[in-house]
Design a protein around this motif. Sequence first.
Motif, PDB file in Angstrom:
ATOM      1  N   MET A  45       0.845  -1.196   0.000  1.00 54.47           N
ATOM      2  CA  MET A  45       0.000   0.000   0.000  1.00 54.47           C
ATOM      3  C   MET A  45       0.878   1.242   0.000  1.00 54.47           C
ATOM      4  N   SER A  46       0.339   2.288  -0.618  1.00 49.34           N
ATOM      5  CA  SER A  46       1.070   3.549  -0.665  1.00 49.34           C
ATOM      6  C   SER A  46       0.971   4.249   0.690  1.00 49.34           C
ATOM      7  N   PRO A  47       1.849   5.230   0.954  1.00 48.66           N
ATOM      8  CA  PRO A  47       1.786   5.970   2.229  1.00 48.66           C
ATOM      9  C   PRO A  47       0.462   6.686   2.429  1.00 48.66           C
ATOM     10  N   ASN A  48      -0.142   7.259   1.374  1.00 45.25           N
ATOM     11  CA  ASN A  48      -1.443   7.979   1.498  1.00 45.25           C
ATOM     12  C   ASN A  48      -2.546   7.024   1.939  1.00 45.25           C
ATOM     13  N   GLU A  49      -2.500   5.833   1.296  1.00 45.81           N
ATOM     14  CA  GLU A  49      -3.518   4.850   1.668  1.00 45.81           C
ATOM     15  C   GLU A  49      -3.373   4.431   3.118  1.00 45.81           C
ATOM     16  N   ILE A  50      -2.139   4.218   3.549  1.00 45.21           N
ATOM     17  CA  ILE A  50      -1.899   3.848   4.947  1.00 45.21           C
ATOM     18  C   ILE A  50      -2.415   4.926   5.891  1.00 45.21           C
ATOM     19  N   ALA A  51      -2.103   6.202   5.540  1.00 46.90           N
ATOM     20  CA  ALA A  51      -2.548   7.324   6.394  1.00 46.90           C
ATOM     21  C   ALA A  51      -4.073   7.414   6.456  1.00 46.90           C
ATOM     22  N   ALA A  63       7.407   9.200   5.476  1.00 44.27           N
ATOM     23  CA  ALA A  63       8.771   8.640   5.344  1.00 44.27           C
ATOM     24  C   ALA A  63       8.759   7.369   4.521  1.00 44.27           C
ATOM     25  N   SER A  64       7.721   6.534   4.783  1.00 44.53           N
ATOM     26  CA  SER A  64       7.614   5.294   3.989  1.00 44.53           C
ATOM     27  C   SER A  64       7.405   5.606   2.515  1.00 44.53           C
ATOM     28  N   LYS A  65       6.585   6.644   2.260  1.00 42.22           N
ATOM     29  CA  LYS A  65       6.356   7.043   0.863  1.00 42.22           C
ATOM     30  C   LYS A  65       7.656   7.469   0.192  1.00 42.22           C
ATOM     31  N   SER A  66       8.483   8.307   0.907  1.00 41.42           N
ATOM     32  CA  SER A  66       9.780   8.742   0.345  1.00 41.42           C
ATOM     33  C   SER A  66      10.700   7.545   0.086  1.00 41.42           C
ATOM     34  N   SER A  67      10.730   6.623   1.057  1.00 45.15           N
ATOM     35  CA  SER A  67      11.585   5.439   0.883  1.00 45.15           C
ATOM     36  C   SER A  67      11.134   4.600  -0.298  1.00 45.15           C
ATOM     37  N   ILE A  68       9.776   4.499  -0.449  1.00 41.82           N
ATOM     38  CA  ILE A  68       9.254   3.705  -1.581  1.00 41.82           C
ATOM     39  C   ILE A  68       9.622   4.363  -2.900  1.00 41.82           C
ATOM     40  N   GLU A  69       9.524   5.722  -2.935  1.00 40.27           N
ATOM     41  CA  GLU A  69       9.900   6.427  -4.168  1.00 40.27           C
ATOM     42  C   GLU A  69      11.372   6.170  -4.506  1.00 40.27           C
TER      43      GLU A  69
END
Length: 511
Positions: A3-9, A83-89
Amino acid sequence: MIMSPNEIANNAIRHALRALRQRHLVEEGAHAPAFLALSRPIISQSSEWKEKAEKLELELQQCYKAQSRLSEQLVVEVAEGRASKSSIEEKDATIDNLQQELTRARDECSQLKADLEMKIKAMELAISESQELKAQLEAMTIKAKNTEAENNMLIDRWMLQKMKDAERLNEANALYEDMIDRLKASGLEKLAQQQVDGVVRQSEEGAEYFVESTVPSVCKHSIRAHEGGCGTILFENNSGKLISGGQDRTVKVWDTNTGSLSSTLHGCLGSVLDLAVTHDNRSVIAASSSNNLYAWDVGSGRVRHTLTGHSDKVCAVDVSKISSRHVVSAAYDRTIKIWDLQKGYCTKTLIFPSNCNAVRFSMDGQTICSGHMDGNLRLWDIQTGKLLSEVAGHSLAVTSLSLSRNGNTILTSGRDNLHNLFDIRSLEVCGTLRASGNRVASNWSRSCISPDDNHVAAGSADGSVHVWSISKHDIVSTLKEHTASVLCCSWSGLGKPLASADRNGIIFTWN
């Protein structure tokens, strides 16, 4: 599924809202008894309401605290989601780079695979060619072995024929020697009557007459004799014919009266470093840089013998004055060899510690004189091969030896630019000749004594030829026509002319 960071949030926020709603429903259920109590009379229920109000207040405070914790947890989870989103990118970018590198690696692998296939084909072709060449080599080897066998058979046949020819030649030479002995016996009385000291010398063919030598001063002929230089010259016995040898591997005979070429002797495989002629002028022997000696028959111009046995260049040769059979040679293998020219092989080898540049037979043919690189003059017994005596003749290398007509004096020339006259019987110096401009040009520069034993001629590195009077020890003539270093001089037994040769291969004759 990732899942993307937005979805998690968003999921976290929805979860928090559901929890709040459930909490609110629970609180409403908790407050329901209170509302029921309100419907009762206030006086009877005041204490009960007060307790319930305090409980509700306490629970409300706990709800506020729970809400605060949930808010803080929500903030933390949102930050972690970002942070997870940045790491995934970053990981997506890394994956893209890796995919590009994988594509390039696949392309390179395809190219290398194509190259490998081409090289395999080339190697298969080379292997097939190698097999063909190997088959050809085996065929050529078999052919070479067959040819070698045929060659050995031909050599054996040739050697057998040569042995037969040698036997016939030995028989002819024996007849010749017998005839000479008879002539000597018949002419002995006549020679005794003609013997005059300083005028007549005995030899196998009778008497050789010498006239008084003249001091040369005028150039008669200039002869371009050899390409690359002329290293040795000498006159035939009692003749005006001059023999020369040079770097061009030829031996030439010249008529000094006209300056014309009489004949050329071929067959030498190296530079000619020294020459000798038999007393009857029938044979010429050359010392060569090819480690061999060559003996020509002058009449036919053919090589009569090739004398092999030295392991380095042969730089000096001489023939006995009383017999045409005995030849002596010296080489840079530190040996002196005595040869039987009739049989064509070496009869004795003398070994010494210093290289020899010049050799001469004594007049009686029983002694060999040798001049060496260490500057010494040595005398050897031809029968035993033993050293008879030696003397330090020069401070540097001896370059040439020349005997006087009566055989009692020997001239030695050296790299110390001195020309010494020794009494061969006592090895005492009886004269030293020198000149300020006279410089010996090489280790094989040859000087000479005139036939009447009155003069010495020697060449110089500056191109001049100096003539000394032996009795006065003074220079009586300086000849200047050469443009290069003069390597050798020779005086005709007829008294004139004097000949000189230089490093350019030019020969001058002087009257």
